[in-house]
Motif scaffolding. Structure first.
Motif, PDB file in Angstrom:
ATOM      1  N   ASN A   6       0.936  -1.382  -0.135  1.00  0.00           N
ATOM      2  CA  ASN A   6       0.118   0.046   0.114  1.00  0.00           C
ATOM      3  C   ASN A   6       1.204   1.307  -0.132  1.00  0.00           C
ATOM      4  O   ASN A   6       1.571   1.489   0.905  1.00  0.00           O
ATOM      5  CB  ASN A   6      -0.673  -0.154   1.374  1.00  0.00           C
ATOM      6  CG  ASN A   6      -2.375   0.882   0.906  1.00  0.00           C
ATOM      7  OD1 ASN A   6      -1.990   2.386   0.832  1.00  0.00           O
ATOM      8  ND2 ASN A   6      -3.263   0.673   1.518  1.00  0.00           N
TER       9      ASN A   6
ATOM     10  N   ASP B 183      -7.398 -12.128   0.633  1.00  0.00           N
ATOM     11  CA  ASP B 183      -8.708 -12.528   0.708  1.00  0.00           C
ATOM     12  C   ASP B 183      -8.213 -13.950   0.318  1.00  0.00           C
ATOM     13  O   ASP B 183      -7.272 -15.100  -0.806  1.00  0.00           O
ATOM     14  CB  ASP B 183      -9.083 -12.817  -1.565  1.00  0.00           C
ATOM     15  CG  ASP B 183     -10.344 -13.167  -1.398  1.00  0.00           C
ATOM     16  OD1 ASP B 183     -10.672 -14.162  -1.307  1.00  0.00           O
ATOM     17  OD2 ASP B 183     -11.528 -12.280  -2.351  1.00  0.00           O
TER      18      ASP B 183
ATOM     19  N   LYS C 191     -10.054  -7.192  -9.966  1.00  0.00           N
ATOM     20  CA  LYS C 191     -10.531  -6.977  -8.764  1.00  0.00           C
ATOM     21  C   LYS C 191     -11.860  -6.058  -8.799  1.00  0.00           C
ATOM     22  O   LYS C 191     -12.008  -5.749 -10.108  1.00  0.00           O
ATOM     23  CB  LYS C 191      -9.637  -5.929  -8.718  1.00  0.00           C
ATOM     24  CG  LYS C 191     -10.409  -5.048  -6.647  1.00  0.00           C
ATOM     25  CD  LYS C 191      -8.714  -4.932  -6.571  1.00  0.00           C
ATOM     26  CE  LYS C 191      -8.964  -3.584  -4.996  1.00  0.00           C
ATOM     27  NZ  LYS C 191      -8.910  -2.630  -4.515  1.00  0.00           N
TER      28      LYS C 191
ATOM     29  N   GLU D   6     -14.663  -3.763  -7.789  1.00  0.00           N
ATOM     30  CA  GLU D   6     -15.419  -3.185  -6.179  1.00  0.00           C
ATOM     31  C   GLU D   6     -13.857  -3.783  -5.457  1.00  0.00           C
ATOM     32  O   GLU D   6     -12.727  -3.226  -5.334  1.00  0.00           O
ATOM     33  CB  GLU D   6     -16.420  -3.408  -5.608  1.00  0.00           C
ATOM     34  CG  GLU D   6     -17.871  -2.626  -7.113  1.00  0.00           C
ATOM     35  CD  GLU D   6     -18.609  -2.587  -6.754  1.00  0.00           C
ATOM     36  OE1 GLU D   6     -19.135  -3.402  -5.278  1.00  0.00           O
ATOM     37  OE2 GLU D   6     -19.517  -1.746  -7.671  1.00  0.00           O
ATOM     38  N   ASN D   7     -14.188  -4.289  -4.044  1.00  0.00           N
ATOM     39  CA  ASN D   7     -13.385  -4.651  -3.370  1.00  0.00           C
ATOM     40  C   ASN D   7     -12.844  -6.277  -2.955  1.00  0.00           C
ATOM     41  O   ASN D   7     -12.756  -6.473  -2.213  1.00  0.00           O
ATOM     42  CB  ASN D   7     -13.509  -4.246  -1.822  1.00  0.00           C
ATOM     43  CG  ASN D   7     -13.666  -2.525  -1.253  1.00  0.00           C
ATOM     44  OD1 ASN D   7     -12.670  -1.546  -2.218  1.00  0.00           O
ATOM     45  ND2 ASN D   7     -14.696  -1.960  -0.990  1.00  0.00           N
ATOM     46  N   ASP D   8     -13.699  -6.816  -4.792  1.00  0.00           N
ATOM     47  CA  ASP D   8     -13.875  -8.389  -4.128  1.00  0.00           C
ATOM     48  C   ASP D   8     -12.819  -8.587  -5.568  1.00  0.00           C
ATOM     49  O   ASP D   8     -12.007  -7.538  -5.928  1.00  0.00           O
ATOM     50  CB  ASP D   8     -15.061  -8.783  -4.694  1.00  0.00           C
ATOM     51  CG  ASP D   8     -15.569  -8.776  -3.076  1.00  0.00           C
ATOM     52  OD1 ASP D   8     -15.385  -9.210  -2.058  1.00  0.00           O
ATOM     53  OD2 ASP D   8     -17.209  -8.524  -3.765  1.00  0.00           O
TER      54      ASP D   8
END
Length: 249
Positions: free
Chosen positions: A182, A195, A228, A230-232
């Motif tokens: 990040n 995940d 990817k 959205e957030n998945d």
């Protein structure tokens, strides 16, 4: 046949095109060769005789200023200056740890961040600025397995890419799978941390390629497409009999 073979005395490891159209060929043992596409032959171009750190060249990457950064088996990084045609060495202050065996070079943040993937020295982040045609190191950080504050389990980094906004840097390790930095807080997570349902065909990552939306992950056993939404995350695996060979470089 659409293919033509040009013989070299040593293995070819990387390519880079100069702004004038010349093709540079990095070899493992003969330095950098110059490819003549019309004559279909190569000729010696740069070696240790010209200031190359090592004649085993693994990475060639051109930035927006058309300067070419060169990673070799030796310690440090060479730069081929586009304006002068001269081979230089990136001057890294002695206070920072030395590194060698550079297998990948990648730029983010408008070329102000230089990311270096190494064999045995982990991932290196170097803050650089270009002043009057020369590069200066403004900051340096090494991500490796000896740092207990990060969850990096392998120091051999062959592959690097980022998302389109340069918010996340993805890198693959030999045996350690896919990891992500990040950019805002410098935290590192593995794909499994992000995940746990996502499993690559193999955690020995050899190459990465980003298209507009997805990341392609080449491994020692199969190809993976990471999407990817959205957030998945969603992963498509390609490791069946349709691949002529499952080792993806």
């Amino acid at each position: 046949s659409p293919f033509h073979t040009i013989k070299t005395d040593y293995p070819v490891r990387c390519f880079c095109e100069e702004d004038n159209g010349n093709i540079l060929v990095g070899t493992k043992g003969e330095g950098i060769l110059l490819l003549d596409k019309q004559k279909r032959q190569v000729e010696p171009y740069l070696s240790t005789d010209n200031g190359l750190i090592s004649n085993s060249v693994y990475a060639l990457r051109r930035n927006k200023a058309n300067d070419i950064f060169i990673g070799t088996e030796g310690t440090g990084i060479n730069i081929l200056n586009a304006a002068t045609g001269q081979l230089e060495k990136l001057e890294i202050p002695d206070k920072y740890p030395p590194f060698k065996a550079v297998y990948n070079i990648y730029f983010t943040n408008n070329d102000s961040l230089l990311w270096v993937g190494t064999s045995g020295y982990g991932l290196i982040k170097i803050n650089i600025s270009r002043e009057q045609g020369r590069y200066h190191v403004k900051g340096f950080r090494q991500y490796n397995s000896s740092d207990k504050n990060i969850s990096l389990n392998n120091d051999v980094v062959y592959a690097i890419t980022s998302d389109p906004e340069d918010n996340m840097l993805w890198f693959g390790t030999r045996g350690g799978g896919l990891n992500c930095i990040n950019m805002k807080d410098n935290s590192i997570k593995s794909l499994e941390d992000m995940d746990s349902r996502i499993l690559l065909t193999n955690n020995d990552v050899l190459c990465l390629l980003r298209d507009d939306a997805n990341i392609w992950i080449g491994t020692s056993y199969g190809l993976n497409e990471l999407k990817k939404e959205e957030n998945d995350f969603h992963l498509i695996q390609y490791a069946d009999e349709k691949l002529n060979n499952k080792t993806i470089h």
